[in-house]
Design an enzyme around this catalytic site. Structure first.
Site, mmCIF file in Angstrom:
data_model
loop_
_atom_site.group_PDB
_atom_site.id
_atom_site.type_symbol
_atom_site.label_atom_id
_atom_site.label_comp_id
_atom_site.label_asym_id
_atom_site.label_seq_id
_atom_site.Cartn_x
_atom_site.Cartn_y
_atom_site.Cartn_z
ATOM 1 N N GLY A 99 -3.748 -12.072 -4.503
ATOM 2 C CA GLY A 99 -3.346 -11.194 -4.635
ATOM 3 C C GLY A 99 -2.349 -10.948 -5.648
ATOM 4 C CB SER A 107 -0.961 -8.644 -10.067
ATOM 5 O OG SER A 107 -0.488 -7.838 -8.718
ATOM 6 C CG ASP A 161 0.096 -4.656 -8.599
ATOM 7 O OD1 ASP A 161 0.451 -4.765 -7.739
ATOM 8 O OD2 ASP A 161 -1.725 -4.890 -8.385
ATOM 9 C CG HIS A 198 -2.308 -0.678 0.983
ATOM 10 N ND1 HIS A 198 -3.481 -0.970 0.713
ATOM 11 C CD2 HIS A 198 -2.272 -2.549 1.237
ATOM 12 C CE1 HIS A 198 -3.879 -1.606 0.543
ATOM 13 N NE2 HIS A 198 -3.522 -2.669 0.844
ATOM 14 C CG ASP A 236 1.295 1.030 -4.803
ATOM 15 O OD1 ASP A 236 0.430 1.252 -4.056
ATOM 16 O OD2 ASP A 236 0.240 -0.083 -5.825
ATOM 17 C CE1 TYR A 267 -5.049 -1.713 -2.857
ATOM 18 C CE2 TYR A 267 -6.267 0.270 -3.773
ATOM 19 C CZ TYR A 267 -5.728 -0.578 -3.432
ATOM 20 O OH TYR A 267 -3.884 -0.386 -4.444
ATOM 21 N N GLY A 322 -7.748 -13.824 -7.956
ATOM 22 C CA GLY A 322 -8.189 -13.594 -6.517
ATOM 23 C C GLY A 322 -6.827 -13.579 -5.188
#
Length: 407
Positions: free
Chosen positions: A138, A140, A187, A47, A49, A236, A136
């Site tokens: 994580g 990417s 990502d 988190h 980025d 998120y 689903g």
């Protein structure tokens, strides 16, 4: 689970061969372009980025493949083999309509829409899509899909101008503006510019990247908790808003510019304070982990990965009990010879362990004995290597595509 084998005839993995066969069966001709783009695993830097900070991901040897060919009627015909052979047809436009219910179709529509202004020489396209990036989890899968689509469309249009960073920006815009997830650039950039046997230190403000060699004799073990996650429907976007609130309160452009002293001197609501503390300390951990990798200092790397997981659990509150259990099992196995933590946006998904290859059997045994999902299922394990970034090649006799598979 190891990387899929490649065909002795084409040099391609089974997924790539499947999109070529399906394209030919659907359209009566072979594709003219074959593109691939990898998923990614983030070693550390969660988190950070979208806070203009630092991240340390690696592209993995799991890919989305796209077989593509031109049309002349202004339409896109897309077939997704992994979605029970579902298809979609829509106008190639900078402002396509959303598909009712969203899903993979909105990712395709929104991604191509970002590239339309550059596609001067193409009037529609046929696409067949499949991949082995777990969805689903994580890892990417959506960024992998986006970069494969962009590379395929770019090759069809004969446009060599846009580089990996520019394509990553377009893929991020599709997520932000069309799909509705306010993700950062990590990502997409990791998928665009990955390097074999290297992680990628990314400055998410400048988009500068630096390849960081992974220690010799180590492997990337990714363990899926089987707790599925969905970024748009999760918290998120709430986390991003809290980070922006903290940055405004501290008077900085982004939390990348904040320090712990500044944070401790401010009077912020508890949750906002803890969200900001995670970002500030996580940026420090990314830079320290980069140096640990350069020096081959696995004990130090393990300490930093464990601290990152604790920060995600306690300050950013994005882990789950199942993911915490999974990380603890892997940390115990890694000991002084690696590290483990949750990876990805959170609320389920995977843990990453970077550890010495000789520890893999022990890790598999420990996971079998020490982890079960909330439904009582064992973890899904992927043994990965750091792989190359996205690319597309003309498909004729198969020779260019063999280069695409190994580049």
């Amino acid at each position: 689970m190891t990387a899929p084998p490649v065909s002795a005839t084409t040099g391609l993995p089974p997924t790539a061969e499947s999109v070529i066969r399906a394209f030919t069966a659907r359209h009566g001709v072979a594709p003219t372009v074959l593109a691939r783009a990898p998923g990614r695993v983030n070693l550390i830097g969660e988190h950070t980025d979208y806070n203009d900070g630092f991240v340390l991901p690696a592209a993995i040897d799991r890919d989305t493949w796209v077989a593509a060919g031109p049309r002349t009627d202004g339409l896109v015909d897309a077939l997704a083999l992994d979605e029970e052979q579902a298809d979609d047809r829509f106008p190639l436009s900078a402002e396509p309509p959303h598909y009712p219910g969203g899903g993979w179709r909105d990712h395709v529509r929104g991604t191509l829409a970002q590239l339309v202004p550059s596609l001067i020489s193409i009037d529609g396209m046929n696409l067949v899509i499949a991949g082995d990036v777990p969805m689903g989890a994580g890892l990417s899968s959506s960024a992998s899909l986006a970069l494969a689509l962009l590379r395929a469309a770019q090759k069809l249009a004969g446009d060599p101008e846009l580089n990996g960073k520019q394509l990553a920006r377009l893929a991020q815009q599709a997520e932000n503006r069309f799909v509705g997830c306010q993700c950062g650039i990590m990502d997409q950039l990791a998928s665009a510019e990955g390097r074999p046997e290297h992680a990628l230190l990314i400055d998410c403000r400048s988009l500068d990247t630096r390849a960081v060699p992974l220690p010799e004799g180590t492997t990337l073990l990714i363990a899926h908790s089987r707790v599925k996650r969905g970024l748009v429907d999760s918290a998120y976007n709430e986390r991003r808003a809290q980070c922006e609130q903290a940055a405004r309160a501290l008077g900085v452009p982004a939390l990348r510019d904040a320090t712990l002293d500044m944070l401790n001197a401010a009077q912020l609501p508890d949750k906002v304070f803890r969200r900001a503390r995670h970002i500030i300390t996580e940026n420090e951990r990314v830079l320290a982990a980069t140096e640990a990798l350069r020096q081959g200092d696995l004990p130090r790397l393990g300490e930093l990965m464990a601290a990152s997981h604790a920060s995600m659990r306690d300050d950013f509150e994005i882990t789950t009990p199942a993911v915490d259990q999974l990380a603890a099992v892997l940390q115990q196995v890694a000991g002084q010879d690696g590290g483990a933590r949750m990876t990805g946006g959170g609320f389920g998904g995977c843990c990453i362990a970077l550890l010495k290859k000789e520890l893999v059997p022990k890790a598999l045994e420990a996971l079998e004995a020490g982890y079960r999902s909330p439904e009582g299922l064992p973890a899904l394990v992927y043994l990965c290597e750091a792989g190359p970034g996205a690319r597309a090649d003309a498909w004729t006799d198969g020779t260019p595509a063999r280069n695409a598979a190994s580049a």
